[in-house]
Design a protein around this motif. Structure first.
Motif, PDB file in Angstrom:
ATOM      1  N   GLY A 115      22.013 -53.193  35.576  1.00 10.79           N
ATOM      2  CA  GLY A 115      21.195 -54.167  34.869  1.00 10.79           C
ATOM      3  C   GLY A 115      19.794 -54.363  35.385  1.00 10.79           C
ATOM      4  N   LEU A 116      19.419 -53.707  36.501  1.00  6.23           N
ATOM      5  CA  LEU A 116      18.057 -53.857  37.000  1.00  6.23           C
ATOM      6  C   LEU A 116      17.097 -53.031  36.158  1.00  6.23           C
ATOM      7  CD1 LEU A 116      19.709 -54.913  39.477  1.00  6.23           C
ATOM      8  CD2 LEU A 116      17.926 -53.931  40.923  1.00  6.23           C
ATOM      9  N   SER A 117      15.845 -53.462  36.125  1.00  9.63           N
ATOM     10  CA  SER A 117      14.836 -52.671  35.437  1.00  9.63           C
ATOM     11  C   SER A 117      14.576 -51.399  36.234  1.00  9.63           C
ATOM     12  CB  SER A 117      13.541 -53.467  35.308  1.00  9.63           C
ATOM     13  OG  SER A 117      12.952 -53.673  36.590  1.00  9.63           O
ATOM     14  N   PRO A 118      14.156 -50.308  35.598  1.00  8.32           N
ATOM     15  CA  PRO A 118      13.893 -49.060  36.331  1.00  8.32           C
ATOM     16  C   PRO A 118      12.890 -49.248  37.465  1.00  8.32           C
ATOM     17  CG  PRO A 118      13.957 -48.637  33.981  1.00  8.32           C
ATOM     18  CD  PRO A 118      14.012 -50.117  34.138  1.00  8.32           C
ATOM     19  N   GLU A 119      11.867 -50.067  37.251  1.00 13.14           N
ATOM     20  CA  GLU A 119      10.855 -50.272  38.285  1.00 13.14           C
ATOM     21  C   GLU A 119      11.451 -50.979  39.502  1.00 13.14           C
ATOM     22  OE1 GLU A 119      10.608 -51.235  35.146  1.00 13.14           O
ATOM     23  OE2 GLU A 119       9.215 -49.708  34.363  1.00 13.14           O
ATOM     24  N   LEU A 120      12.200 -52.061  39.241  1.00  9.31           N
ATOM     25  CA  LEU A 120      12.796 -52.814  40.347  1.00  9.31           C
ATOM     26  C   LEU A 120      13.863 -51.984  41.057  1.00  9.31           C
ATOM     27  CD1 LEU A 120      13.113 -55.371  41.993  1.00  9.31           C
ATOM     28  CD2 LEU A 120      14.679 -56.248  40.227  1.00  9.31           C
ATOM     29  N   ALA A 121      14.661 -51.239  40.284  1.00  5.39           N
ATOM     30  CA  ALA A 121      15.693 -50.395  40.881  1.00  5.39           C
ATOM     31  C   ALA A 121      15.078 -49.354  41.795  1.00  5.39           C
ATOM     32  CB  ALA A 121      16.513 -49.718  39.781  1.00  5.39           C
ATOM     33  N   ALA A 122      13.976 -48.751  41.361  1.00  6.71           N
ATOM     34  CA  ALA A 122      13.306 -47.742  42.189  1.00  6.71           C
ATOM     35  C   ALA A 122      12.753 -48.369  43.464  1.00  6.71           C
ATOM     36  CB  ALA A 122      12.184 -47.079  41.391  1.00  6.71           C
ATOM     37  N   GLU A 123      12.229 -49.587  43.350  1.00  9.47           N
ATOM     38  CA  GLU A 123      11.689 -50.257  44.535  1.00  9.47           C
ATOM     39  C   GLU A 123      12.792 -50.613  45.527  1.00  9.47           C
ATOM     40  OE1 GLU A 123       9.163 -54.285  45.717  1.00  9.47           O
ATOM     41  OE2 GLU A 123       9.412 -53.707  43.612  1.00  9.47           O
ATOM     42  N   VAL A 124      13.914 -51.124  45.011  1.00  9.59           N
ATOM     43  CA  VAL A 124      15.043 -51.471  45.881  1.00  9.59           C
ATOM     44  C   VAL A 124      15.569 -50.227  46.584  1.00  9.59           C
ATOM     45  CG1 VAL A 124      17.416 -52.308  45.918  1.00  9.59           C
ATOM     46  CG2 VAL A 124      15.701 -53.501  44.549  1.00  9.59           C
ATOM     47  N   ALA A 125      15.766 -49.146  45.836  1.00  5.54           N
ATOM     48  CA  ALA A 125      16.263 -47.904  46.421  1.00  5.54           C
ATOM     49  C   ALA A 125      15.314 -47.370  47.486  1.00  5.54           C
ATOM     50  CB  ALA A 125      16.486 -46.862  45.336  1.00  5.54           C
ATOM     51  N   ARG A 126      14.027 -47.479  47.223  1.00  2.32           N
ATOM     52  CA  ARG A 126      13.031 -47.004  48.186  1.00  2.32           C
ATOM     53  C   ARG A 126      13.102 -47.803  49.488  1.00  2.32           C
ATOM     54  NH1 ARG A 126       9.341 -46.811  44.906  1.00  2.32           N
ATOM     55  NH2 ARG A 126       8.439 -48.901  45.168  1.00  2.32           N
ATOM     56  N   GLU A 127      13.229 -49.132  49.369  1.00  2.00           N
ATOM     57  CA  GLU A 127      13.330 -49.970  50.563  1.00  2.00           C
ATOM     58  C   GLU A 127      14.599 -49.655  51.351  1.00  2.00           C
ATOM     59  OE1 GLU A 127      11.261 -52.182  51.948  1.00  2.00           O
ATOM     60  OE2 GLU A 127       9.761 -51.554  50.481  1.00  2.00           O
ATOM     61  N   ILE A 128      15.701 -49.453  50.650  1.00  2.00           N
ATOM     62  CA  ILE A 128      16.973 -49.139  51.316  1.00  2.00           C
ATOM     63  C   ILE A 128      16.881 -47.821  52.067  1.00  2.00           C
ATOM     64  CG2 ILE A 128      19.376 -48.447  50.880  1.00  2.00           C
ATOM     65  CD1 ILE A 128      19.426 -50.577  48.659  1.00  2.00           C
ATOM     66  N   HIS A 129      16.205 -46.848  51.492  1.00  2.00           N
ATOM     67  CA  HIS A 129      16.127 -45.521  52.095  1.00  2.00           C
ATOM     68  C   HIS A 129      15.088 -45.427  53.217  1.00  2.00           C
ATOM     69  CE1 HIS A 129      18.698 -42.497  49.990  1.00  2.00           C
ATOM     70  NE2 HIS A 129      18.899 -43.556  49.206  1.00  2.00           N
ATOM     71  N   ARG A 130      14.450 -46.521  53.544  1.00  2.00           N
ATOM     72  CA  ARG A 130      13.545 -46.503  54.696  1.00  2.00           C
ATOM     73  C   ARG A 130      14.322 -46.291  55.994  1.00  2.00           C
ATOM     74  NH1 ARG A 130       8.325 -48.164  53.873  1.00  2.00           N
ATOM     75  NH2 ARG A 130       7.862 -49.151  51.865  1.00  2.00           N
ATOM     76  N   ASP A 131      15.587 -46.704  56.013  1.00  2.00           N
ATOM     77  CA  ASP A 131      16.444 -46.536  57.190  1.00  2.00           C
ATOM     78  C   ASP A 131      17.661 -45.701  56.792  1.00  2.00           C
ATOM     79  OD1 ASP A 131      17.244 -47.576  60.057  1.00  2.00           O
ATOM     80  OD2 ASP A 131      19.012 -47.854  58.806  1.00  2.00           O
ATOM     81  N   VAL A 132      17.885 -44.602  57.504  1.00  2.00           N
ATOM     82  CA  VAL A 132      18.962 -43.685  57.123  1.00  2.00           C
ATOM     83  C   VAL A 132      20.327 -44.354  57.221  1.00  2.00           C
ATOM     84  CG1 VAL A 132      20.153 -41.546  57.727  1.00  2.00           C
ATOM     85  CG2 VAL A 132      17.659 -41.625  57.725  1.00  2.00           C
ATOM     86  N   ASP A 133      20.570 -45.072  58.320  1.00  2.00           N
ATOM     87  CA  ASP A 133      21.873 -45.715  58.489  1.00  2.00           C
ATOM     88  C   ASP A 133      22.138 -46.733  57.388  1.00  2.00           C
ATOM     89  OD1 ASP A 133      22.400 -44.258  60.783  1.00  2.00           O
ATOM     90  OD2 ASP A 133      21.594 -45.794  62.128  1.00  2.00           O
ATOM     91  N   ASN A 134      21.118 -47.483  57.035  1.00  2.00           N
ATOM     92  CA  ASN A 134      21.266 -48.453  55.962  1.00  2.00           C
ATOM     93  C   ASN A 134      21.539 -47.747  54.635  1.00  2.00           C
ATOM     94  OD1 ASN A 134      21.231 -51.083  54.847  1.00  2.00           O
ATOM     95  ND2 ASN A 134      19.133 -50.784  54.160  1.00  2.00           N
ATOM     96  N   ALA A 135      20.838 -46.648  54.391  1.00  4.44           N
ATOM     97  CA  ALA A 135      21.046 -45.889  53.155  1.00  4.44           C
ATOM     98  C   ALA A 135      22.461 -45.336  53.085  1.00  4.44           C
ATOM     99  CB  ALA A 135      20.028 -44.750  53.070  1.00  4.44           C
ATOM    100  N   VAL A 136      22.953 -44.832  54.213  1.00  4.19           N
ATOM    101  CA  VAL A 136      24.315 -44.306  54.242  1.00  4.19           C
ATOM    102  C   VAL A 136      25.319 -45.408  53.926  1.00  4.19           C
ATOM    103  CG1 VAL A 136      26.111 -43.335  55.734  1.00  4.19           C
ATOM    104  CG2 VAL A 136      23.786 -42.421  55.825  1.00  4.19           C
ATOM    105  N   ALA A 137      25.122 -46.577  54.538  1.00  2.35           N
ATOM    106  CA  ALA A 137      26.043 -47.685  54.310  1.00  2.35           C
ATOM    107  C   ALA A 137      26.047 -48.115  52.843  1.00  2.35           C
ATOM    108  CB  ALA A 137      25.670 -48.868  55.202  1.00  2.35           C
ATOM    109  N   VAL A 138      24.872 -48.213  52.246  1.00  2.00           N
ATOM    110  CA  VAL A 138      24.789 -48.650  50.851  1.00  2.00           C
ATOM    111  C   VAL A 138      25.388 -47.604  49.912  1.00  2.00           C
ATOM    112  CG1 VAL A 138      23.208 -49.204  48.963  1.00  2.00           C
ATOM    113  CG2 VAL A 138      22.797 -50.126  51.260  1.00  2.00           C
ATOM    114  N   HIS A 139      25.083 -46.332  50.145  1.00  2.00           N
ATOM    115  CA  HIS A 139      25.665 -45.278  49.301  1.00  2.00           C
ATOM    116  C   HIS A 139      27.182 -45.247  49.438  1.00  2.00           C
ATOM    117  CE1 HIS A 139      22.375 -42.863  47.481  1.00  2.00           C
ATOM    118  NE2 HIS A 139      21.637 -43.402  48.443  1.00  2.00           N
ATOM    119  N   ALA A 140      27.684 -45.452  50.658  1.00  3.68           N
ATOM    120  CA  ALA A 140      29.133 -45.453  50.861  1.00  3.68           C
ATOM    121  C   ALA A 140      29.788 -46.590  50.089  1.00  3.68           C
ATOM    122  CB  ALA A 140      29.457 -45.571  52.350  1.00  3.68           C
TER     123      ALA A 140
END
Length: 238
Positions: A115-140
């Protein structure tokens, strides 16, 4: 000047994903039902015997065998599940490290689907992927439904299952151990314990306490009756 306070959260959620709840509940129920049914079958097959030693022996043997079997089975099951999750998490980490942009786009697409807008979703994903461990946890969590830092413990599951089964299995054999040669008393105690367990478990389900307790007692009673009938038929035949 007035200040706006954030709304208070007036409820808490119980732990429904830990590694102890399911094996403990299953172990207690199984201990109550299986050992009471075993005792009922032996009692039905040895009617007219001089003493209740066969029932006591069967009950204690069923307690020990069932507790160790449950613990071993739970340990192997939870260990395999955790190891499988760890393997998939490692695969996800390699993909994020090797092909970060594609994984970031994949995560953004998941948020768009929620339900997020494409712009907001891209921004959230970008912030999450700033840290590899955090990105792994969220993807898991998003892809596998697991928390890498909170995988079920095989030892906790095995210990919970062992203790719960032993306690449950001790209830129907207790009258015989105390010298009270009464199958009826053993069954009544077991039905009361089953009702109590079902009522307690209903606190973390959508069912009422009387429905949860009554269902467990009914199913247990049917198991006792069926096993007693089998024991009686076999005892008569031999």
């Amino acid at each position: 000047m007035t200040t706006t306070e954030a709304p208070r959260i007036d409820h808490e959620h119980p732990d429904v994903t830990g590694g102890w709840l399911r094996p403990a509940v299953f172990g207690a129920m199984d201990g109550l039902v299986s050992n009471a049914a075993l005792i009922a079958g032996v009692a039905g097959g040895t009617r007219g015997a001089a003493d209740s030693s066969a029932v006591v022996l069967a009950g204690l043997a069923g307690l020990a065998a069932g507790a160790f079997s449950m613990a071993a089975g739970e340990y192997a099951s939870v260990a395999s599940q955790s190891e499988a999750a760890e393997r998939e998490i490692a695969v996800e980490r390699r993909e994020i490290e090797r092909n970060g942009p594609a994984e970031e786009s994949e995560l953004a697409a998941m948020y768009v689907a929620k339900g997020l807008s494409p712009e907001l979703a891209a921004e959230v994903a970008r912030e999450i992927h700033r840290d590899v461990d955090n990105a792994v946890a969220v993807h898991a969590q998003e892809e596998l439904g697991v928390d890498p830092d909170d995988l079920a413990s095989p030892a906790v599951a095995a210990g919970s299952s062992f203790a719960a089964f032993a306690v449950g299995a001790a209830v129907p054999v207790l009258p015989y151990v105390l010298g009270l040669d009464s199958l009826l008393l053993a069954v009544v105690l077991t039905l009361v314990a089953l009702f109590a367990c079902g009522a307690v478990v209903s606190r973390v389900t959508s069912r009422s306490w009387w429905y949860g307790g009554g269902r467990q007692a009914l199913l247990g009673g049917l198991a006792f009756a069926a096993t007693y009938a089998v024991g009686t038929a076999v005892g008569t035949a031999v």
